[in-house]
Design a protein around this motif. Structure first.
Motif, PDB file in Angstrom:
ATOM      1  N   PRO A  79       0.805  -1.230   0.000  1.00 11.08           N
ATOM      2  CA  PRO A  79       0.000   0.000   0.000  1.00 11.08           C
ATOM      3  C   PRO A  79       0.837   1.278   0.000  1.00 11.08           C
ATOM      4  O   PRO A  79       0.361   2.318  -0.458  1.00 11.08           O
ATOM      5  N   SER A  80       2.064   1.228   0.519  1.00 14.87           N
ATOM      6  CA  SER A  80       2.874   2.434   0.607  1.00 14.87           C
ATOM      7  C   SER A  80       4.354   2.026   0.583  1.00 14.87           C
ATOM      8  O   SER A  80       4.834   1.415   1.539  1.00 14.87           O
ATOM      9  N   VAL A  81       5.044   2.360  -0.490  1.00 14.49           N
ATOM     10  CA  VAL A  81       6.420   1.887  -0.628  1.00 14.49           C
ATOM     11  C   VAL A  81       7.412   2.882  -0.041  1.00 14.49           C
ATOM     12  O   VAL A  81       7.143   4.076   0.074  1.00 14.49           O
ATOM     13  N   HIS A  82       8.588   2.340   0.296  1.00 14.57           N
ATOM     14  CA  HIS A  82       9.688   3.150   0.814  1.00 14.57           C
ATOM     15  C   HIS A  82      10.861   3.077  -0.154  1.00 14.57           C
ATOM     16  O   HIS A  82      10.950   2.158  -0.965  1.00 14.57           O
ATOM     17  N   ILE A  83      11.767   4.037  -0.018  1.00 17.00           N
ATOM     18  CA  ILE A  83      12.979   4.018  -0.845  1.00 17.00           C
ATOM     19  C   ILE A  83      13.688   2.676  -0.716  1.00 17.00           C
ATOM     20  O   ILE A  83      14.213   2.126  -1.689  1.00 17.00           O
ATOM     21  N   SER A  84      13.675   2.122   0.482  1.00 18.45           N
ATOM     22  CA  SER A  84      14.386   0.864   0.741  1.00 18.45           C
ATOM     23  C   SER A  84      13.768  -0.342   0.042  1.00 18.45           C
ATOM     24  O   SER A  84      14.361  -1.423   0.039  1.00 18.45           O
ATOM     25  N   ASP A  85      12.589  -0.178  -0.539  1.00 19.60           N
ATOM     26  CA  ASP A  85      11.968  -1.274  -1.296  1.00 19.60           C
ATOM     27  C   ASP A  85      12.529  -1.388  -2.703  1.00 19.60           C
ATOM     28  O   ASP A  85      12.185  -2.322  -3.439  1.00 19.60           O
ATOM     29  N   THR A  86      13.380  -0.455  -3.102  1.00 24.29           N
ATOM     30  CA  THR A  86      14.011  -0.533  -4.415  1.00 24.29           C
ATOM     31  C   THR A  86      14.819  -1.819  -4.499  1.00 24.29           C
ATOM     32  O   THR A  86      15.747  -2.041  -3.721  1.00 24.29           O
ATOM     33  N   ALA A  87      14.439  -2.678  -5.446  1.00 22.65           N
ATOM     34  CA  ALA A  87      15.050  -4.005  -5.555  1.00 22.65           C
ATOM     35  C   ALA A  87      14.460  -4.684  -6.775  1.00 22.65           C
ATOM     36  O   ALA A  87      13.579  -4.148  -7.444  1.00 22.65           O
ATOM     37  N   GLU A  88      14.925  -5.900  -7.034  1.00 21.53           N
ATOM     38  CA  GLU A  88      14.315  -6.706  -8.084  1.00 21.53           C
ATOM     39  C   GLU A  88      13.478  -7.792  -7.416  1.00 21.53           C
ATOM     40  O   GLU A  88      13.900  -8.391  -6.424  1.00 21.53           O
ATOM     41  N   TYR A  89      12.299  -8.025  -7.972  1.00 22.65           N
ATOM     42  CA  TYR A  89      11.344  -8.954  -7.387  1.00 22.65           C
ATOM     43  C   TYR A  89      11.068 -10.082  -8.375  1.00 22.65           C
ATOM     44  O   TYR A  89      10.809  -9.838  -9.556  1.00 22.65           O
ATOM     45  N   PHE A  90      11.155 -11.295  -7.860  1.00 22.74           N
ATOM     46  CA  PHE A  90      10.960 -12.476  -8.697  1.00 22.74           C
ATOM     47  C   PHE A  90       9.772 -13.286  -8.201  1.00 22.74           C
ATOM     48  O   PHE A  90       9.692 -13.615  -7.011  1.00 22.74           O
ATOM     49  N   CYS A  91       8.910 -13.630  -9.125  1.00 24.24           N
ATOM     50  CA  CYS A  91       7.820 -14.551  -8.849  1.00 24.24           C
ATOM     51  C   CYS A  91       8.289 -15.942  -9.252  1.00 24.24           C
ATOM     52  O   CYS A  91       9.041 -16.091 -10.231  1.00 24.24           O
ATOM     53  N   ALA A  92       7.888 -16.961  -8.503  1.00 24.52           N
ATOM     54  CA  ALA A  92       8.318 -18.325  -8.820  1.00 24.52           C
ATOM     55  C   ALA A  92       7.193 -19.302  -8.530  1.00 24.52           C
ATOM     56  O   ALA A  92       6.375 -19.091  -7.630  1.00 24.52           O
ATOM     57  N   VAL A  93       7.174 -20.377  -9.286  1.00 31.85           N
ATOM     58  CA  VAL A  93       6.220 -21.463  -9.067  1.00 31.85           C
ATOM     59  C   VAL A  93       6.991 -22.754  -8.901  1.00 31.85           C
ATOM     60  O   VAL A  93       8.052 -22.936  -9.510  1.00 31.85           O
ATOM     61  N   SER A  94       6.503 -23.638  -8.074  1.00 31.96           N
ATOM     62  CA  SER A  94       7.200 -24.899  -7.863  1.00 31.96           C
ATOM     63  C   SER A  94       6.746 -25.916  -8.901  1.00 31.96           C
ATOM     64  O   SER A  94       5.608 -25.895  -9.352  1.00 31.96           O
ATOM     65  N   GLU A  95       7.639 -26.803  -9.244  1.00 31.67           N
ATOM     66  CA  GLU A  95       7.334 -27.889 -10.160  1.00 31.67           C
ATOM     67  C   GLU A  95       7.962 -29.152  -9.605  1.00 31.67           C
ATOM     68  O   GLU A  95       9.127 -29.145  -9.205  1.00 31.67           O
ATOM     69  N   ARG A  96       7.189 -30.237  -9.598  1.00 26.56           N
ATOM     70  CA  ARG A  96       7.685 -31.485  -9.037  1.00 26.56           C
ATOM     71  C   ARG A  96       8.782 -32.043  -9.929  1.00 26.56           C
ATOM     72  O   ARG A  96       8.680 -32.047 -11.145  1.00 26.56           O
ATOM     73  N   MET A  97       9.868 -32.512  -9.301  1.00 24.53           N
ATOM     74  CA  MET A  97      10.905 -33.217 -10.056  1.00 24.53           C
ATOM     75  C   MET A  97      11.494 -34.291  -9.135  1.00 24.53           C
ATOM     76  O   MET A  97      11.916 -33.997  -8.030  1.00 24.53           O
ATOM     77  N   ASP A  98      11.540 -35.492  -9.593  1.00 30.64           N
ATOM     78  CA  ASP A  98      12.034 -36.617  -8.803  1.00 30.64           C
ATOM     79  C   ASP A  98      11.347 -36.618  -7.437  1.00 30.64           C
ATOM     80  O   ASP A  98      10.141 -36.575  -7.347  1.00 30.64           O
ATOM     81  N   SER A  99      12.150 -36.630  -6.384  1.00 29.40           N
ATOM     82  CA  SER A  99      11.599 -36.667  -5.031  1.00 29.40           C
ATOM     83  C   SER A  99      11.549 -35.277  -4.409  1.00 29.40           C
ATOM     84  O   SER A  99      11.368 -35.151  -3.203  1.00 29.40           O
ATOM     85  N   SER A 100      11.703 -34.267  -5.204  1.00 27.81           N
ATOM     86  CA  SER A 100      11.679 -32.915  -4.647  1.00 27.81           C
ATOM     87  C   SER A 100      10.982 -31.981  -5.627  1.00 27.81           C
ATOM     88  O   SER A 100      10.311 -32.422  -6.548  1.00 27.81           O
ATOM     89  N   TYR A 101      11.129 -30.717  -5.386  1.00 27.20           N
ATOM     90  CA  TYR A 101      10.544 -29.706  -6.251  1.00 27.20           C
ATOM     91  C   TYR A 101      11.651 -28.799  -6.770  1.00 27.20           C
ATOM     92  O   TYR A 101      12.693 -28.649  -6.158  1.00 27.20           O
ATOM     93  N   LYS A 102      11.408 -28.165  -7.898  1.00 27.29           N
ATOM     94  CA  LYS A 102      12.283 -27.109  -8.340  1.00 27.29           C
ATOM     95  C   LYS A 102      11.453 -25.844  -8.502  1.00 27.29           C
ATOM     96  O   LYS A 102      10.235 -25.906  -8.614  1.00 27.29           O
ATOM     97  N   LEU A 103      12.111 -24.721  -8.493  1.00 30.97           N
ATOM     98  CA  LEU A 103      11.448 -23.444  -8.683  1.00 30.97           C
ATOM     99  C   LEU A 103      11.629 -22.971 -10.118  1.00 30.97           C
ATOM    100  O   LEU A 103      12.738 -22.993 -10.648  1.00 30.97           O
ATOM    101  N   ILE A 104      10.528 -22.540 -10.727  1.00 33.20           N
ATOM    102  CA  ILE A 104      10.561 -21.905 -12.043  1.00 33.20           C
ATOM    103  C   ILE A 104      10.369 -20.414 -11.794  1.00 33.20           C
ATOM    104  O   ILE A 104       9.335 -20.007 -11.240  1.00 33.20           O
TER     105      ILE A 104
END
Lengths: 115, 118
Positions: A79-104
């Motif tokens: 709702p209200s950003v600060h100067i310190s929020d300047t950054a790169e933001y990544f969205c990720a989804v999990s995908e099943r692989m073998d006995s674990s998950y990986k992130l896309i």
């Protein structure tokens, strides 16, 4: 295979204004969704995650995201950003692989907060 | 608790040289991952390991090899570096996954290694 689309490569915003960073994913089956933040010259840090339950997820630093299954979206908001929020933001989804998950990961959105 | 550490932080190589990147974690995590980050492409999985002595290929494994001789360490090797391998490399680790979604563990990332191949 799953995919993640972050529609905006860069979002400039003034300090104390609200912001929304958009994320869409490809899968229609159950998914785990994440938002990570990367500050300059640092590694990635988890902001929030959706595993199940309430579609509104609250994370650190005042961020929240809403899971929308029908629109396959997981947009990040503050709702209200600060100067310190300047950054790169990544969205990720999990995908099943073998006995674990990986992130896309999406390609990232650079948030630039101006005074 | 240092979390996930990576060495070195920066490296410049000439085409054809070899090097090894070291990732170490002190959280007793089973799973470890190597990613590369390129502008506009997010993070892409190179190789991963589900336990000591095991490794597997990820999305972009060509030109890289890995080893997990000890549970806490995951090494990424470049046998003959190419300019296309100029990138920032991140290591991550996480605890064992279970089928119960509420126990899903986040991936913890190291600070990265910036590699330039000339």
């Amino acid at each position: 295979a799953q995919s993640v689309t972050q529609l905006d490569s860069q979002v400039p915003v003034f300090e104390e204004a609200p912001v929304e960073l958009r994320c869409n994913y490809s899968s229609s089956v159950s998914v785990y969704l994440f938002w990570y933040v990367q500050y300059p010259n640092q590694g990635l840090q988890l902001l929030l995650k959706y595993l199940s339950g309430s579609t509104l997820v609250k994370g650190i630093n005042g961020f929240e995201a809403e899971f929308n299954k029908s629109q396959t979206s997981f947009h990040l908001r503050k709702p209200s950003v600060h100067i310190s929020d300047t950054a790169e933001y990544f969205c990720a989804v999990s995908e099943r692989m073998d006995s674990s998950y990986k992130l896309i990961f999406g390609s990232g959105t650079r948030l630039l907060v101006r005074p | 608790n240092a979390g996930v550490t990576q060495t070195p932080k920066f490296r410049v190589l000439k085409t054809g040289q070899s090097m090894t990147l070291l990732c170490a974690q002190d959280m007793n995590h089973e799973y470890m991952y190597w990613y590369r980050q390129d502008p506009g492409m997010g993070l892409r999985l190179i190789h991963y390991s589900v336990g000591e002595g095991t490794t597997a290929k990820g999305e972009v494994p060509d030109g890289y090899n890995v080893s997990r001789l000890k549970k806490q360490n995951f090494l990424l090797g470049l046998e003959s570096a190419a300019p296309s391998q100029t990138s920032v490399y991140f290591c991550a680790s996480t605890g064992a996954y279970l089928d119960d979604p509420s126990s899903y563990n986040e991936q913890f990332f190291g600070p990265g290694t910036r590699l330039t191949v000339l």
